[in-house]
Design an enzyme around this catalytic site. Structure first.
Site, PDB file in Angstrom:
ATOM      1  N   HIS A 262     -23.439   4.157 -69.602  1.00 22.78           N
ATOM      2  CA  HIS A 262     -22.622   2.835 -69.689  1.00 22.78           C
ATOM      3  C   HIS A 262     -23.598   1.112 -69.016  1.00 22.78           C
ATOM      4  CE1 HIS A 262     -18.236  -0.222 -67.853  1.00 22.78           C
ATOM      5  NE2 HIS A 262     -19.407  -0.971 -69.127  1.00 22.78           N
TER       6      HIS A 262
ATOM      7  N   HIS B  56     -25.180  -2.298 -71.776  1.00 17.54           N
ATOM      8  CA  HIS B  56     -25.268  -3.147 -72.357  1.00 17.54           C
ATOM      9  C   HIS B  56     -26.418  -3.593 -72.631  1.00 17.54           C
ATOM     10  CE1 HIS B  56     -20.540  -3.198 -72.559  1.00 17.54           C
ATOM     11  NE2 HIS B  56     -20.151  -2.771 -70.637  1.00 17.54           N
TER      12      HIS B  56
ATOM     13  N   GLU C 254     -10.772  -2.403 -67.061  1.00 16.10           N
ATOM     14  CA  GLU C 254     -11.713  -3.159 -65.742  1.00 16.10           C
ATOM     15  C   GLU C 254     -10.644  -4.174 -65.060  1.00 16.10           C
ATOM     16  OE1 GLU C 254     -14.703  -4.763 -68.080  1.00 16.10           O
ATOM     17  OE2 GLU C 254     -15.799  -5.265 -66.674  1.00 16.10           O
TER      18      GLU C 254
ATOM     19  N   ASP D  14     -23.714  -1.598 -66.296  1.00 12.07           N
ATOM     20  CA  ASP D  14     -22.970  -2.771 -67.204  1.00 12.07           C
ATOM     21  C   ASP D  14     -23.679  -3.230 -67.250  1.00 12.07           C
ATOM     22  OD1 ASP D  14     -20.327  -2.954 -68.289  1.00 12.07           O
ATOM     23  OD2 ASP D  14     -19.897  -4.038 -66.682  1.00 12.07           O
TER      24      ASP D  14
HETATM   25  N1  ADE Z   1     -19.688  -6.679 -72.350  1.00 18.22           N
HETATM   26  C1  ADE Z   1     -20.977  -6.374 -71.466  1.00 18.22           C
HETATM   27  N2  ADE Z   1     -20.349  -6.080 -70.277  1.00 18.22           N
HETATM   28  C2  ADE Z   1     -18.865  -5.979 -69.846  1.00 18.22           C
HETATM   29  C3  ADE Z   1     -18.090  -5.499 -68.936  1.00 18.22           C
HETATM   30  N3  ADE Z   1     -18.184  -5.163 -67.361  1.00 18.22           N
HETATM   31  N4  ADE Z   1     -16.628  -5.750 -69.948  1.00 18.22           N
HETATM   32  C4  ADE Z   1     -16.398  -6.226 -71.008  1.00 18.22           C
HETATM   33  N5  ADE Z   1     -17.315  -6.546 -72.138  1.00 18.22           N
HETATM   34  C5  ADE Z   1     -18.608  -6.551 -71.660  1.00 18.22           C
HETATM   35 ZN    ZN Z   2     -19.043  -2.538 -70.059  1.00 16.25          ZN
END
Ligand code: ADE
Ligand code: ZN
Length: 339
Positions: free
Chosen positions: A18, A20, A201, A279
């Site tokens: 996970h 990005h 989340e 993340d």
């Molecule tokens: N895009 C990047 N990080 C994110 C996150 N923690 N939750 C949702 N979208 C995201």
């Molecule tokens: Zn994320």
């Protein structure tokens, strides 16, 4: 926490599931790319920018994250961004990574889909050659946009099936339930893409149910709010659906007010298939090892807990069974030498 446990965390081979790629953009690289590309940043210095990394919720973070991504224009930029992440991952003994990218953030600014994908993929290939990191690429749909825009993005991806293993769903969760994207996920699956989605989340456990039952996802990203719903926990355990948890993200976005309150240990104790991930490491205070170190300290995790988390990271990956076996052997070898 003992030095021995810190060493164990640092040296055990792990997978990250996970991440990005746009969230790994470090301020130094952001400023360098802004200068190179002639893009204006509203902050005068790295310090000023970092002072804004003080978020009260997911949306406040996303506003900054999308602005930061404006500096990314060329294939070379996506290559450099990805290579910088891979170097950090390598330092953390990440031997396999599955990274997200958000094409819609870039295509609306006129960046070509090909430039994004080719830049990232070329770095992933070099990362494999130079650092022996295996990887997969997952394309995320932005859930604050409509399903039509997601469909168009899926159209682009059809020409790159050899490079993109799956699709995901990210961005502003509250008010944008998984049910908004049922058709595009169904089509993606028919086209052979594997599927994941951010759910639970900031959004409720009900969104995790939707992601599972309506989108048919193979993994849930975050999913920490599942802990509110006993029936959901039983189902996630029964189906062994992985939850890619990101402790420092949850802390920085105030999903939890203190890491000591983080549900990770409770989730482990309930036999949920949880993993630890970073993340958006540039924005949340650390890469994957920092996440393990801080959450292990806060929740008094043991070597046995870490070993379970690390094994879960490979089990939950999109690697083949044969590849998983190869990594399990590596983990076991390292575990024995670090005991
Ligand atoms: N895009 C990047 N990080 C994110 C996150 N923690 N939750 C949702 N979208 C995201
Ligand atoms: Zn994320």
């Amino acid at each position: 926490m003992t030095e021995e446990l810190k060493r164990y965390i640092r040296l055990i081979p792990k997978a990250e599931l996970h991440l990005h790629i746009e969230g790994s953009l470090e301020p130094e690289l952001m400023f360098a790319m802004a200068k190179k590309n002639g893009v204006k940043i509203k902050y005068n210095s790295i310090e000023e920018l970092q002072a804004a990394y003080n978020f009260n919720n997911l949306q406040e973070f996303l506003n900054l994250y999308y602005t930061g991504a404006d500096v990314l224009l060329t294939e070379e930029d996506f290559y450099d961004l990805t290579m910088a992440y891979l170097k950090k991952a390598h330092e953390d003994n990440v031997v396999h990574t599955e990274i997200f990218f958000d094409p819609q953030t870039h295509t609306v600014r006129g960046v070509k889909f090909e430039s994004i994908v080719n830049g990232i993929i070329r770095a992933l290939e070099d990362g494999e050659k130079e650092m022996n990191i295996s990887s997969h690429l997952i394309m995320c749909f932005l859930r604050h946009l409509d399903e039509k825009s997601a469909m168009k993005t899926l159209d682009y991806a059809l020409d790159h099936k050899d490079k993109i293993i799956g699709v995901g769903l990210d961005s502003s969760e509250l008010g944008n339930p998984p049910s908004k994207f049922t058709n595009v996920f169904e089509r993606a699956q028919k086209e052979g893409f594997l599927t994941v989605a951010h759910a639970g989340e900031e959004g409720p456990a009900a969104y995790v149910w939707e992601a599972m039952d309506l989108l048919n996802v193979m993994r849930i990203d975050h999913g920490v709010r599942s802990i509110d719903d006993k029936k959901l926990i039983d189902e996630l355990v029964k189906r062994q659906i992985p939850l890619t948890v990101c402790p420092l993200s949850n802390l920085r976005l105030k999903v939890v007010s203190d890491l000591k309150d983080h549900p990770l240990k409770r989730m482990l104790d309930k036999n949920l298939m949880v993993t630890v991930n970073s993340d958006d490491p540039s924005y949340f205070g650390g890469y994957v090892n920092q996440n393990y170190l801080e959450v292990a300290h806060a929740l008094n995790l043991t070597k046995d807990d870490i070993l379970i988390l690390v094994k879960n990271s490979f089990t939950s990956s999109f690697l083949s069974e044969k590849e998983k076996k190869r990594f399990f052997d590596k983990v076991e070898l390292a575990d024995r030498s670090l005991r």
